[in-house]
Design a protein around this motif. Sequence first.
Motif, short mmCIF file in Angstrom:
data_model
loop_
_atom_site.label_atom_id
_atom_site.label_comp_id
_atom_site.label_asym_id
_atom_site.label_seq_id
_atom_site.Cartn_x
_atom_site.Cartn_y
_atom_site.Cartn_z
N MET A 2 39.74 48.30 1.57
CA MET A 2 39.20 49.16 2.60
C MET A 2 37.93 49.82 2.08
N THR A 3 36.89 49.82 2.89
CA THR A 3 35.61 50.37 2.50
C THR A 3 35.62 51.89 2.62
N LYS A 4 35.04 52.54 1.62
CA LYS A 4 34.95 54.00 1.62
C LYS A 4 33.91 54.44 2.65
N ALA A 5 34.26 55.40 3.47
CA ALA A 5 33.34 55.91 4.49
C ALA A 5 32.19 56.64 3.81
N PRO A 6 30.97 56.45 4.32
CA PRO A 6 29.85 57.17 3.73
C PRO A 6 29.97 58.66 3.98
N ARG A 48 29.10 62.40 5.14
CA ARG A 48 28.35 62.90 6.29
C ARG A 48 27.13 63.67 5.78
#
Length: 157
Positions: free
Chosen positions: A1-5, A7
Motif C-alpha cells: 500500500m502506498t503511503k499518502a503524501p 498535506r
Amino acid sequence: MTKAPPRLDPADRRILAALERDARLSFADLGEAAGLSKTPSWKRVQAMEKAGVITGYRAMIDPAAIGLGTSAFVHVSIAFDRHEDFEGAVRDEAAILACHAVVGDFDYLLQVMTGGVPELDDFLRNRLRRLPGVRHFNTTLAMRDVKPRACLTEAVR
C-alpha cells in the motif's frame, strides 16, 4: 500500500516554490515568501524534510561548463528476466543521469550526458550494450535544451 503524501497548505507550497528557485534562502527570506516569520518557516522546512517532501538540496550546474556538451535520450529493451540486474547496473553508471521504467515499445528511457559525440558513441558501444539484459536500444541526440528543468511546484498549481 502506498503511503499518502503529507498535506501541504498554501504556506508550505510557497516555501517549497521559494526553495526550488533558490535553496540558499535564509529562513527569514523563506518566511517572508510564505507570509510567516523566521521560526515557523524553519519548523515547516524541518517537518517537510522529516516527511520526505524535501529530499535534499543541490546546486544547478551548467553541463557545458564542466565538459558535458552532449545530451541524449536512449530507449532500451531488456530481456524479460534481467530487469533487476539492469536497474542495479544503471545506478552505477555515471553517464546515465536518469532512468525511467516506461510502457510502450521499450522498457526504459535513459537520459545520458557525455563530453561529446565520440564519448557518447563509446558509452553506447562499450558500456550500455554490455549492461545486463540489454537486447537493443534506440538513441535520440538532443540538439539544444529548450526547457531543461522546471520547478515541480509549478506543475501542481
